[in-house]
Design a protein around this motif. Structure first.
Motif, short mmCIF file in Angstrom:
data_model
loop_
_atom_site.label_atom_id
_atom_site.label_comp_id
_atom_site.label_asym_id
_atom_site.label_seq_id
_atom_site.Cartn_x
_atom_site.Cartn_y
_atom_site.Cartn_z
N MET A 149 -39.08 -23.80 4.35
CA MET A 149 -37.74 -23.33 4.05
C MET A 149 -37.31 -23.77 2.66
O MET A 149 -37.60 -24.89 2.24
N GLY A 150 -36.61 -22.89 1.97
CA GLY A 150 -36.12 -23.21 0.64
C GLY A 150 -34.66 -22.87 0.48
O GLY A 150 -34.14 -21.97 1.13
N TRP A 151 -34.00 -23.62 -0.38
CA TRP A 151 -32.63 -23.30 -0.81
C TRP A 151 -32.72 -22.77 -2.24
O TRP A 151 -33.36 -23.39 -3.10
N PHE A 152 -32.05 -21.68 -2.46
CA PHE A 152 -32.02 -21.06 -3.78
C PHE A 152 -30.57 -20.81 -4.17
O PHE A 152 -29.68 -20.81 -3.33
N ARG A 153 -30.36 -20.57 -5.45
CA ARG A 153 -29.04 -20.19 -5.89
C ARG A 153 -29.16 -19.11 -6.95
O ARG A 153 -30.17 -19.00 -7.64
N GLN A 154 -28.09 -18.35 -7.07
CA GLN A 154 -28.10 -17.24 -8.01
C GLN A 154 -26.70 -16.99 -8.54
O GLN A 154 -25.73 -17.01 -7.79
N VAL A 155 -26.64 -16.78 -9.85
CA VAL A 155 -25.40 -16.37 -10.49
C VAL A 155 -25.60 -14.97 -11.03
O VAL A 155 -26.74 -14.56 -11.30
N PRO A 156 -24.55 -14.21 -11.18
CA PRO A 156 -24.68 -12.82 -11.65
C PRO A 156 -25.44 -12.73 -12.96
O PRO A 156 -25.20 -13.50 -13.89
#
Length: 127
Positions: A33-40
């Protein structure tokens, strides 16, 4: 596999949040399992990783010492404890699942290696 994130919100810099991700799958313990993040306008980036057994964790350099990932296979959940939050941590956070018996082609932090995603939870950190 269905993943549902929760726990996002708005905090001031220096504050803390705890994100959770629940999974609806029979063989949850087979998945890394991974946590990711994204901004526009930017690619989804890996933040933290925990392998299917929970014995291996990885972190992106900007969050080392501030974020902690954990998993509870009995409850089919992973968590991301985020402390000392910074304005630059503001993003939509996603959890992703990678079948643990398949090799990583790009590494744990590459979104393309993950087959399943949740809908995301927004984290906003203000100064």
């Amino acid at each position: 596999v269905q993943l549902v994130e929760s726990g996002g919100g708005s905090v001031q810099a220096g504050g803390s949040l705890r994100l959770s991700c629940s999974a609806s799958v029979v063989d949850y313990s087979d998945f890394d399992m991974g946590w990711f993040r994204q901004v526009p306008g930017k690619e989804r980036e890996g933040v933290a990783f925990v392998d299917f057994g929970g014995g291996r964790t990885e972190y992106a350099e900007p969050v080392i010492g501030r974020f902690t990932v954990s998993r509870d296979n009995a409850k089919k959940m992973i968590h991301l404890q985020m402390n000392s939050l910074k304005v630059e941590d503001t993003a939509m956070y996603y959890c992703g699942a990678h079948w643990g018996f398949a090799p990583f082609l790009g590494g744990w932090s590459k979104a393309s290696d993950y087959s399943y995603w949740g809908q995301g939870t927004q984290v906003t950190v203000s100064s």
